[in-house]
Enzyme design. Structure first.
Site, PDB file in Angstrom:
ATOM      1  CD  GLU A 152       7.245   2.075  -1.030  1.00 34.55           C
ATOM      2  OE1 GLU A 152       8.265   1.159  -1.494  1.00 34.55           O
ATOM      3  OE2 GLU A 152       7.671   3.038  -0.829  1.00 34.55           O
ATOM      4  CD  GLU A 156       0.863   0.513   3.030  1.00 36.62           C
ATOM      5  OE1 GLU A 156       0.576   1.560   2.829  1.00 36.62           O
ATOM      6  OE2 GLU A 156       1.708  -0.100   3.578  1.00 36.62           O
TER       7      GLU A 156
END
Lengths: 341, 341
Positions: B307, B164
């Site tokens: 991420e 994310e």
């Protein structure tokens, strides 16, 4: 250590497109390796592994779950590629060499195994010194030789890993740990390869007998190593000291290797600058070593196999740390805004 | 889960040339993956990573150290290969695809980035619901789509990783964590990308305001997600549920992904069987999530980047677990003696 490279790496970490410190230990690893390797962008591709194998006279006291024949059998297994460290070394494209310092079962010449036999086994440390002075020197020199040979094979070694194999060798390692740290044996002793409660009680008694017999003195770690150690433990210590002298970063494996490293640090405190620790061993004594280490282990996966296997498992973390360090964009390169608050 | 493959893997682990359990979590990993993948010798070579990115209305409350423009800038950085997850994906030879669910700065088409824009940002959860019902469904469907697209690209996915990116997204994640676990916000809130003490106090007040406004009910996790979540958090939840339905093992990243996974487990408790957890996030709230997870994280390296980067860093451990499991010799093959005590 090269402070200029270390500082350059530190400065680079602060410019990469991530919040400062967000890669945690991976950032610290890249910065430490930069200082050791003298490059702002360090690497962990060229890994050299030396496994030192030897038998222990103290096995006669019934301190291991396995018969002594397993030491020699595992050397054959290393050579044939079936042991954990063989499989891991191949997966990592790392060079693996095994040094046979002496087993109770004689071995034929084997591919990848170097014959450096000192004696079929050490003296039984519960009754006598594990090694003579000459044997101690010989064993430590095998460690030095392993590093020299690794350096002769490759121009540069990014990381050196030492491993060990020797049925019964958590007993000398625990005796050394107790002597080095001045802790009760019962705080440190564990199941090794898997002895039961009665076996552990026997192991405690054997180590306490050895400590009472040899009266190891903290001021003389070499004599401690001679009386309570093992050929492979002395070889590891010699290898680590040689690495520090040659400026080769070391990734230390589990309980036995860490005891050898701690002993090396007593002999030469600057050794600590060259050591990375791979993992918390599940052997109970390891937890007590933590306070005495110059830096913290990377992994805690309940491993307790030896052979250098835990260090091998940690190599991909070092590689990832180096790859992220070298290849991530800076805020400027990527035109990403910095922190505003 | 395939119990036959799982049992076969367990039986194999007991025959490999090592003391039983000596490879610790690596043994358990191989056995769990065998059950998930339906093969006695599982793998972790084919890794598919989907990063979901979106902006958050709650950023207006000053809860992040970075300006909202960074979400879009980082999507560009993902596409150009300069972000941590891009570098890691390349190093792992893993497939990486980014899903843009909506950013405050409009983006040109980018290689490797799929446009799935729902809105420029969510509603400000301190003042209104983060999403409408339609937006929630749309966001979860982007997660499902990402798994479908990954499966369409490759016949078999060994491991799925969700990541994310979204400035401000520890605020909705912490709000959801507080609601899911019934814990005080002050027990969970942390610096995210790096706000200071005053910022943390502001973040606590914002989350407490949101919880007072929306009164989330444990019996309705979807409504919780709609009011307090974010587009990327909903997409992660949808992706994980799709993985469980399709029998694809998931390696869950840090704090935000773990909250999405926990929410998914409330919706569908069997999801837990398909989840592996990569690392303990340094975000303080993660420690409180541990008691609620179906299994334990592998690494604890102080990472807090997001991420999907922590999950990517853990992939080599899964690969090593599978390689050791498949390639080590058995005691019989190597003619090594078993335990004698």
């Amino acid at each position: 250590l090269d402070q200029i490279s270390r500082n350059a790496a530190q400065a680079r970490q602060m410019q990469l497109t991530k919040p400062q410190g967000a890669l945690g230990d991976l950032e610290r690893l890249a910065v430490r390796l930069a200082g050791m390797q003298g490059r702002a962008c360090p690497g962990a591709d060229r890994v050299s592994i030396a496994v030192f194998a030897a038998d222990h006279g103290v096995a006669a006291e019934g301190v291991s779950a396995y018969p002594q024949a397993v030491t020699g059998q595992m050397i054959v297994n290393f050579s044939r590629g079936g042991a954990a460290i063989s499989v891991a070394a191949k997966a990592l494209d790392a060079h693996l060499r095994v040094y046979n310092l002496g087993t109770v079962t004689a071995l034929e010449p084997l591919a990848g195994v170097e014959d450096q036999v000192i004696a079929p086994q050490t003296g039984n440390l519960a009754r006598e010194a594990a090694m003579t002075q000459a044997q101690l020197v010989q064993a430590m020199n095998v460690g030095r030789l392993a590093v020299e040979q690794a350096q002769a094979r490759e121009a540069v070694i990014d990381i050196f890993i030492g491993g060990e194999m020797g049925i019964g060798n958590t007993t000398p390692a625990t005796a050394l740990a107790a002597a080095l740290m001045g802790l009760p044996v019962t705080d440190l002793v564990g199941p090794g390869t898997g002895i039961d409660g009665a076996g552990i009680a026997r192991k405690v008694a054997v180590i306490e007998r050895a400590l009472a017999l040899h009266k190891p003195q903290p001021v003389d770690p070499l004599e401690m190593l001679r009386c309570l150690g093992g050929f492979e433990i002395a070889a590891l210590c010699g290898a680590y000291l040689q690495c520090a002298q040659q400026g080769v970063p070391v990734l230390v494996d589990g309980f036995i290797c860490t005891v050898a490293a701690l002993l090396g640090c007593r002999l030469q405190p600057q050794l600590g600058d060259w050591l990375l620790f791979s993992h918390c061993s599940a052997e109970p004594g390891y937890a007590r070593l933590l306070d005495h280490l110059p830096s913290f282990p990377l992994l805690d996966l309940g491993m307790r196999l030896g052979e250098g296997s835990g260090a091998a498992v940690a190599i991909p973390l070092l590689r990832m740390a180096c790859t992220l360090h070298a290849q991530m964009s800076t805020f400027e390169e990527a035109a990403v805004s910095g922190a505003s608050l």
